[in-house]
Design an enzyme around this catalytic site. Structure first.
Site, PDB file in Angstrom:
ATOM      1  CD  GLU A 159      -2.994  -1.089   2.278  1.00  0.00           C
ATOM      2  OE1 GLU A 159      -4.192  -1.352   2.120  1.00  0.00           O
ATOM      3  OE2 GLU A 159      -2.473  -0.924   3.401  1.00  0.00           O
ATOM      4  CG  HIS A 282     -23.214  34.660 -23.122  1.00  0.00           C
ATOM      5  ND1 HIS A 282     -24.114  35.539 -23.677  1.00  0.00           N
ATOM      6  CD2 HIS A 282     -23.278  33.539 -23.879  1.00  0.00           C
ATOM      7  CE1 HIS A 282     -24.680  34.977 -24.737  1.00  0.00           C
ATOM      8  NE2 HIS A 282     -24.196  33.755 -24.870  1.00  0.00           N
ATOM      9  CG  ASN A 283     -26.666  32.281 -22.837  1.00  0.00           C
ATOM     10  OD1 ASN A 283     -27.314  33.323 -22.975  1.00  0.00           O
ATOM     11  ND2 ASN A 283     -26.421  31.473 -23.842  1.00  0.00           N
ATOM     12  CD  GLU A 312     -27.463  36.873 -22.010  1.00  0.00           C
ATOM     13  OE1 GLU A 312     -27.974  37.233 -23.070  1.00  0.00           O
ATOM     14  OE2 GLU A 312     -26.555  36.022 -21.938  1.00  0.00           O
ATOM     15  CG  ASP A 314     -31.740  34.767 -23.047  1.00  0.00           C
ATOM     16  OD1 ASP A 314     -31.192  35.848 -22.796  1.00  0.00           O
ATOM     17  OD2 ASP A 314     -31.398  34.031 -23.985  1.00  0.00           O
ATOM     18  CG  HIS A 327     -30.071  29.524 -25.131  1.00  0.00           C
ATOM     19  ND1 HIS A 327     -29.838  30.877 -25.159  1.00  0.00           N
ATOM     20  CD2 HIS A 327     -29.287  28.985 -26.102  1.00  0.00           C
ATOM     21  CE1 HIS A 327     -28.951  31.151 -26.101  1.00  0.00           C
ATOM     22  NE2 HIS A 327     -28.601  30.025 -26.687  1.00  0.00           N
ATOM     23  CD  GLU A 361     -30.630  39.306 -25.125  1.00  0.00           C
ATOM     24  OE1 GLU A 361     -31.390  39.083 -26.086  1.00  0.00           O
ATOM     25  OE2 GLU A 361     -29.686  40.104 -25.180  1.00  0.00           O
ATOM     26  CE  LYS A 410     -27.082  44.639 -21.818  1.00  0.00           C
ATOM     27  NZ  LYS A 410     -27.907  44.745 -23.000  1.00  0.00           N
ATOM     28  CG  ASN A 643       8.810   8.593 -14.566  1.00  0.00           C
ATOM     29  OD1 ASN A 643       7.753   8.879 -15.141  1.00  0.00           O
ATOM     30  ND2 ASN A 643       9.444   7.466 -14.745  1.00  0.00           N
ATOM     31  CE1 TYR A 673       7.065  16.615 -24.939  1.00  0.00           C
ATOM     32  CE2 TYR A 673       7.831  14.504 -24.077  1.00  0.00           C
ATOM     33  CZ  TYR A 673       7.726  15.408 -25.122  1.00  0.00           C
ATOM     34  OH  TYR A 673       8.265  15.108 -26.341  1.00  0.00           O
TER      35      TYR A 673
END
Length: 729
Positions: A159, A282-283, A312, A314, A327, A361, A410, A643, A673
């Site tokens: 372990e 946004h949304n 926002e 809608d 939406h 909106e 707004k 490593n 990497y």
């Protein structure tokens, strides 16, 4: 054999003992999905397991450090839907950091619910106040829990080997002995310590002045650091700092790359609103994609907690005269507008006192627009701004300071702001020339058209953010109305920046502009906000639900100034006559580029790559990216270390030239990497260049979600070289 220990700072109360004995509760995912689970606080007092009642199988575990808060009662949509079935005193919600979903639970009794709510809050307080050493201890405990396969609280050799692999350690015996030694820090300590065992007060002062460039009150600072970070009482009494204390200081907020003074509110908040970048979503109601994603008030709560100040909504006609938020013309789920406004009323000013702009909106019928106005006024009350701050027509926008604790709507407005006030104020802009003839006729025609589609009551709620179509910079200037705002799609904004960069910057010095993502981004991806900030655009709306470089930049810019959601633009972007053009280096003032030199020294306890196989130890590299004006955009990276995610050493120097440092953001990224495919993300940290502290600094890494991943860090040295000032004649 090793055994688990409980965190030393936790007082084992009756509540915690009860949690350790375990409790049967219902885990709830929807109205129909309610399953019984057995929840148990582990002996370390920092981990919670839960298992299925039916199968007895351990389903999941989480660390207390993953938990942001606990909400009591019906404080989620799922629990609200069960309000008639289960009383609020039996319900609670565990809220995690980042984008991880909440855990909704129903206890068997009010007493059991209270036990878990109070206990979790006590443990969250301990977790959030841990110093770096305690975070490392906790990190080891968390890994111990994961490696203890048979859950007997002890570890056999197999372990232990498994644990080290999980912890990113590729191990031989000698290496194991040196694991927790920080040789690079010890060698720095010895450079300034005459006897190699301690730093005297004067030696520490020398280090702070020469390397950390601390030039004010350095002796007082040195005393403070010894008192705060030296673990030995006798060393503290002698005003000396041991190697342990020195490391503790370097890992502390004072040793961080982020200037602690800039984490508090440090900017002038009394300038017009248009002089600030504003954290904008946004949304906001979506927590997934734009087509089938779930709409949720959680989207608003998360955005507000992150300091977002422009949300926002809608709105569409809903059943029973109740407007809904979703939406439009997609399969996203719906939430009542009333719930969004109630959430706003409750959470708007928990993270920041400064104004919230609600971008509406509006797709509702006249009848339901009346309902929108009524709900805004009745739920928000005094918070909703319904007149100008002084009752006059503004010659310029008010400041965030004047608008504290106010919510601004707004949206479209019928006619002009002055029509709804008692005549123009003393400082009203002179619009007489443009108010004649064809111009006035056009105004009347637009107002008449708006009257046919816009309810007066809703129009009256719009004061400083009247939405208007963008008809060019000249047209906007000719009306000179600071209370109007245009919204532009990202592609339109890019074209304006390309064709009229300076005009755009000047426009944004006196009026607000909102930028939003292209409608083609159905996956809720984001555009690069930096190019919009370069032009002085204030309300650069992003999909907060989507992790990635763009949100890292947003979090990086707004992590300063008390996370209040407002960042003051540089002086050259607040001048209406400015010559600045982000795309034209000849328009920039100043003596020339500054040089940023970053020595990437080492990494500490880097996290595993998400979803990697247990055995895969990372090959980390560090990339430093500069995001700013086009001439400053650059990135460089170190070689990768094979490593070793536990304590990799790079000792590489990267150098950048910055022409407009005031706008630059610096992003440090650690990747695993991979020579055959794309590198995997490990962690990142982004900050605005003006917030960087020079000297030897730790960078505390964040996950893809922007949440902290203690104790993962990078150790770097930063040098900022100003250009030589022009010789005096």
């Amino acid at each position: 054999m090793a055994s688990l220990l409980c965190n030393a700072r936790i007082q084992l109360t009756d509540t915690l003992e009860q949690m350790q004995q375990g409790t049967l509760m219902r885990k709830v995912k929807s109205k129909s999905w309610k399953k019984q689970r057995y929840f148990k606080l582990q002996d370390d007092c920092m981990t919670i397991w839960y298992q299925s009642k039916r199968t007895g199988k351990i389903e999941s575990a989480f660390s207390i450090s993953d938990v942001e808060t606990v909400r009591e009662g019906h404080q989620s949509e799922v629990l609200q839907s069960l309000a008639e079935e289960f009383p609020p005193e039996r319900c609670f919600t565990i809220v995690f950091y980042g984008r991880r979903g909440n855990l909704d639970l129903i206890a068997g009794s009010a007493e059991e619910a209270q036990c878990w709510v109070q206990g979790l809050r006590q443990l969250i307080e301990v977790a959030t106040s841990m110093d770096q050493r305690e975070k490392i201890d906790q990190w080891i405990r968390d890994w111990f829990q994961k490696a203890d396969k048979n859950k007997d609280g002890r570890m056999n050799f197999k372990e232990v080997r498994h644990l080290l692999k999980m912890m990113n350690v590729d191990m031989n015996e000698d290496h194991a002995l040196r694991l927790f030694q920080r040789e690079e820090v010890l060698s720095l300590f010895q450079d300034f310590s005459e006897d190699g065992k301690k730093l005297t007060l004067l030696e520490l002062v020398d280090f702070l002045r020469q390397e950390q460039l601390e030039d004010e009150g350095t002796e007082e600072l040195a005393m403070e650091l010894i008192d705060k970070y030296e673990p030995s009482e006798s060393a503290r009494a002698r005003h000396v700092l041991s190697a342990d204390g020195f490391l503790m200081y370097l890992c502390s907020p004072e040793g961080s790359i982020f200037n602690p003074r800039h984490q508090a509110l440090w900017q002038d908040m009394s300038q017009p609103l248009c002089h600030y970048f504003v954290s904008s979503s946004h949304n906001t109601y979506l927590i997934e994609d734009q087509i089938r994603g779930q709409s949720s008030i959680e989207g608003y709560i998360r955005a507000l907690k992150r300091g977002c100040r422009c949300l926002e909504v809608d709105c569409w006609d809903g059943p029973n005269g109740e407007p809904m938020v979703y939406h439009g013309h997609t399969f996203t789920s719906k939430i009542p507008f009333r719930e969004v406004v109630s959430t706003l009323e409750k959470y708007a000013f928990k993270t920041s006192d400064y104004p919230v702009i609600l971008s509406l909106e509006n797709h509702c019928s006249m009848e339901q627009q009346e309902v929108l106005a009524q709900q805004l006024k009745s739920i928000l009350g005094e918070q909703l701004l319904t007149t100008t701050t002084d009752g006059r027509v503004p010659a310029q926008l008010p400041s965030p300071e004047e608008l504290k604790h106010k919510i601004l709507l707004k949206g479209k407005k019928i006619g002009r702001l002055e029509d709804t006030l008692d005549g123009p104020g003393d400082e009203a802009p002179d619009v007489s020339d443009d108010d004649n003839g064809a111009e006035a006729e056009e105004e009347r025609r637009r107002a008449k058209k708006d009257k046919e589609s816009l309810a007066q009551a809703l129009s009256d709620c719009v004061i400083y953010c009247k939405s208007v179509s963008f008809r060019g910079f000249q047209d906007a200037r000719s009306h000179s109305r600071p209370s109007e705002i245009s919204s532009l799609a990202e592609s339109k904004a890019r074209k304006l920046i390309r064709d009229a960069g300076n005009e755009f910057v000047r426009h944004n010095a006196w009026q607000l502009t909102r930028i939003y993502p292209s409608g083609m981004r159905t996956d809720s991806s984001n555009y690069n906000p930096q190019e919009m900030w370069n032009a002085g655009c204030q309300i650069v709306a992003l999909n907060f639900q989507t992790a990635g470089t763009e949100m890292d930049l947003c979090d990086g810019l707004f992590s300063q100034n008390g996370r209040c959601g407002y960042v003051l633009k540089p002086a050259f972007m607040r001048d209406e006559e400015t010559l600045f053009n982000p795309n034209d280096p000849s328009s920039w003032e100043g003596p020339g580029p500054i040089t940023l030199t970053i020595q990437v020294i080492s990494g500490q306890q880097l996290p595993k790559v998400a979803n990697s196989k247990d055995g895969a130890i990372i090959d980390p590299l560090v990339r430093v990216e500069i995001h700013g004006v086009p001439a400053d955009q650059a990135h460089q990276e170190t070689k990768y270390i094979e490593n070793n995610g536990f304590n990799p050493r790079w000792d590489e120097t990267l150098q950048f030239q910055l022409h407009v440092p005031e706008l630059a953001l610096v992003r440090f990224v650690v990747e695993d990497y991979d020579k055959t495919s794309r590198n995997d993300f490990v962690g990142q940290f982004t900050l605005a260049f003006p917030n960087i502290k020079p000297g030897y600094r730790h960078i505390h890494l964040l996950s893809k979600d922007g949440t902290s991943i203690p104790p993962s860090s990078l150790f770097v040295h930063i040098r900022i070289t100003e250009p030589p000032s022009p010789e005096q004649d």
